[in-house]
Design an enzyme around this catalytic site. Structure first.
Site, PDB file in Angstrom:
ATOM      1  N   THR A  15       0.811  -1.220   0.000  1.00 60.94           N
ATOM      2  CA  THR A  15       0.000   0.000   0.000  1.00 60.94           C
ATOM      3  C   THR A  15       0.843   1.267   0.000  1.00 60.94           C
ATOM      4  O   THR A  15       0.480   2.270  -0.615  1.00 60.94           O
ATOM      5  CB  THR A  15      -0.894   0.007   1.267  1.00 60.94           C
ATOM      6  OG1 THR A  15      -1.660  -1.184   1.259  1.00 60.94           O
ATOM      7  CG2 THR A  15      -1.816   1.195   1.304  1.00 60.94           C
ATOM      8  N   ASP A  59       2.032  -7.042  -4.016  1.00 59.75           N
ATOM      9  CA  ASP A  59       1.342  -7.120  -2.732  1.00 59.75           C
ATOM     10  C   ASP A  59       2.092  -8.166  -1.903  1.00 59.75           C
ATOM     11  O   ASP A  59       2.536  -9.186  -2.430  1.00 59.75           O
ATOM     12  CB  ASP A  59      -0.098  -7.577  -2.988  1.00 59.75           C
ATOM     13  CG  ASP A  59      -0.959  -7.454  -1.749  1.00 59.75           C
ATOM     14  OD1 ASP A  59      -1.802  -6.551  -1.720  1.00 59.75           O
ATOM     15  OD2 ASP A  59      -0.802  -8.271  -0.821  1.00 59.75           O
ATOM     16  N   SER A  60       2.215  -7.930  -0.615  1.00 61.99           N
ATOM     17  CA  SER A  60       3.034  -8.845   0.188  1.00 61.99           C
ATOM     18  C   SER A  60       2.408 -10.231   0.300  1.00 61.99           C
ATOM     19  O   SER A  60       3.083 -11.189   0.649  1.00 61.99           O
ATOM     20  CB  SER A  60       3.332  -8.262   1.565  1.00 61.99           C
ATOM     21  OG  SER A  60       2.187  -8.313   2.373  1.00 61.99           O
ATOM     22  N   ASP A  92       0.953  -6.839   5.280  1.00 59.12           N
ATOM     23  CA  ASP A  92       0.265  -8.102   5.592  1.00 59.12           C
ATOM     24  C   ASP A  92       1.214  -9.231   5.966  1.00 59.12           C
ATOM     25  O   ASP A  92       0.949  -9.991   6.895  1.00 59.12           O
ATOM     26  CB  ASP A  92      -0.616  -8.543   4.405  1.00 59.12           C
ATOM     27  CG  ASP A  92      -1.828  -7.643   4.236  1.00 59.12           C
ATOM     28  OD1 ASP A  92      -2.107  -6.842   5.148  1.00 59.12           O
ATOM     29  OD2 ASP A  92      -2.502  -7.747   3.198  1.00 59.12           O
ATOM     30  N   THR A 167       4.100  -9.205  15.177  1.00 59.26           N
ATOM     31  CA  THR A 167       2.902  -9.818  14.598  1.00 59.26           C
ATOM     32  C   THR A 167       1.999  -8.683  14.128  1.00 59.26           C
ATOM     33  O   THR A 167       1.882  -7.673  14.826  1.00 59.26           O
ATOM     34  CB  THR A 167       2.137 -10.604  15.696  1.00 59.26           C
ATOM     35  OG1 THR A 167       2.979 -11.652  16.147  1.00 59.26           O
ATOM     36  CG2 THR A 167       0.851 -11.205  15.186  1.00 59.26           C
ATOM     37  N   GLN A 280      -0.583 -20.631  20.528  1.00 63.12           N
ATOM     38  CA  GLN A 280      -1.547 -19.792  19.789  1.00 63.12           C
ATOM     39  C   GLN A 280      -1.730 -18.437  20.464  1.00 63.12           C
ATOM     40  O   GLN A 280      -2.302 -17.519  19.879  1.00 63.12           O
ATOM     41  CB  GLN A 280      -2.926 -20.465  19.773  1.00 63.12           C
ATOM     42  CG  GLN A 280      -2.977 -21.728  18.979  1.00 63.12           C
ATOM     43  CD  GLN A 280      -4.354 -22.376  18.996  1.00 63.12           C
ATOM     44  OE1 GLN A 280      -5.339 -21.759  19.385  1.00 63.12           O
ATOM     45  NE2 GLN A 280      -4.412 -23.605  18.551  1.00 63.12           N
ATOM     46  N   CYS A 281      -1.297 -18.323  21.717  1.00 62.89           N
ATOM     47  CA  CYS A 281      -1.472 -17.058  22.437  1.00 62.89           C
ATOM     48  C   CYS A 281      -0.585 -15.983  21.813  1.00 62.89           C
ATOM     49  O   CYS A 281       0.522 -16.267  21.361  1.00 62.89           O
ATOM     50  CB  CYS A 281      -1.079 -17.212  23.900  1.00 62.89           C
ATOM     51  SG  CYS A 281      -2.175 -18.287  24.802  1.00 62.89           S
TER      52      CYS A 281
HETATM   53  N1  ASP Z   1      -2.162  -5.878   1.032  1.00 65.08           N
HETATM   54  C1  ASP Z   1      -1.081  -4.976   1.326  1.00 65.08           C
HETATM   55  C2  ASP Z   1       0.199  -5.796   1.393  1.00 65.08           C
HETATM   56  O1  ASP Z   1       0.487  -6.426   2.363  1.00 65.08           O
HETATM   57  C3  ASP Z   1      -1.333  -4.225   2.583  1.00 65.08           C
HETATM   58  C4  ASP Z   1      -0.250  -3.245   2.966  1.00 65.08           C
HETATM   59  O2  ASP Z   1       0.549  -2.830   2.149  1.00 65.08           O
HETATM   60  O3  ASP Z   1      -0.204  -2.854   4.108  1.00 65.08           O
HETATM   61  O4  ASP Z   1       0.935  -5.795   0.456  1.00 65.08           O
END
Ligand code: ASP
Length: 344
Positions: A15, A59-60, A92, A167, A280-281
């Protein structure tokens, strides 16, 4: 007068690099070499900046281990020319990417700061400006001629974290990341407050950078849920070529004590699959053998993931599988902090 630090911004996508076409309302990638036009404040920082961009920003969610190697190669190739690196990716999967990069470099003595944003750089209310400007500022910070940060960090919304402790916790708030088991390395307020005792630094010793780029993604993550059936767990045994299984357990590393469950796990281990117990915590640690519900796992030789995040367990597993280790070495290295990613 000492030379100004030279910072390389590596743009891979996400983004942050988008601008809004106000006629159509659509988001599109912009030419990152023009970053100083979009953020003229960058010219006021006491450093020189160069940029390098993926030919096709992604995009990631589309990042895989080949892209991790591409990013690491850009850093390795430019390591001697630059004093610090700021890597822009989508948020992401940023925790996975940056964790993997942290393992790929041993003896890192320069900052590698990952950042991104929730709103595009071309949006009026964007968080991209602050994230990028402060990341560059942190990457350019030194004392006694040495970079203050000498590890892989992740900067978002006024905090720099150790990347392999992070995270992503929110898909919409500017404070998109957390690090439950390790405090921030830097907090940005009126001043940049470096939390010196927490930093990984090879002070004074010049060591050669070791770059390892063999990652093995023959792994799987299995998240337990109450009522999980033998069929489901057993189906993972049928995955051809599987070498590592990250088992997301409950609380302090607890899992069902049912006979079938322990038997299937034993079959994984007998097949030579490394099984790691991760909680999972969001915070806290696995304590293998603390409850009866984890002593069976301990007896089977399951690896103790302690307080590692799932994202970092994935990255560390891929990294260690590429290293040709014996079974004993693999378990020992997994349970030891290699880049500050796990408690002692
Ligand atoms: N979908 C985007 C990504 O991870 C979201 C971001 O850039 O924050 O590439």
């Amino acid at each position: 007068m000492t030379k100004k630090p030279n910072i390389l911004i590596v743009y891979t996508g996400g983004t942050i690099g988008m601008v809004k076409d106000y006629e159509t309302g659509a988001l599109r990638a912009f030419d990152f070499s023009q970053i100083s036009n979009k953020i003229p404040e960058l010219q006021q920082l006491n450093c020189t900046i160069e940029t390098i961009s993926f030919e096709e920003p992604i995009d990631s969610s589309n990042m895989n281990i080949d892209y991790y190697v591409d990013i690491a190669e850009i850093i390795a190739r430019n390591y001697n020319e630059f004093d610090g690196f700021v890597v822009l990716t989508g948020s992401d999967t940023m925790s996975y990417i940056s964790s993997a990069i942290s393992f790929m470099f041993e003896n890192l003595q320069k900052p590698v700061i990952f950042t991104g944003s929730q709103l595009p750089i071309g949006d009026l209310r964007t968080d991209a400006k602050e994230n990028l400007i402060t990341s560059v500022q942190i990457a350019a910070s030194s004392d006694d001629g040495e970079p203050i940060i000498q590890e892989v960090g992740l900067y978002f919304e006024y905090k720099l974290y150790r990347a392999n402790r992070t995270t992503k916790i929110s898909a919409e708030q500017f404070e998109a990341f957390t690090s439950m088991n390790y405090p921030p390395l830097v907090e940005s307020g009126v001043h940049l407050n470096f939390n010196y005792p927490l930093l990984l630094r090879l002070r004074g010793e010049e060591k050669e950078l070791v770059f390892r780029k063999k990652l093995d993604n023959n792994i799987a993550v299995l998240k337990l849920f109450p009522g999980i059936t033998e069929k489901v767990v057993r189906s993972y045994l049928g995955i051809e070529g599987l070498r590592g299984l990250i088992l997301e357990t409950y609380g302090a590393g607890n899992a069902p004590t049912e006979k079938w469950f322990l038997e299937v796990l034993q079959e994984f281990i007998e097949k030579g699959v490394y099984v790691v117990n991760v909680t999972q915590c969001a915070g806290g640690s696995v304590i293998l053998g603390h409850y009866e519900t984890s002593s069976g796992l301990k007896e089977l030789g399951v690896i103790d993931g302690k307080d590692i995040t799932t994202e970092t367990a994935v990255a560390k597993m891929m990294y260690l599988l590429g290293e040709n280790l014996t079974k004993e070495q693999f378990k020992r290295y997994f349970e030891l902090p290699l880049r500050g990613e796990i408690r002692e």
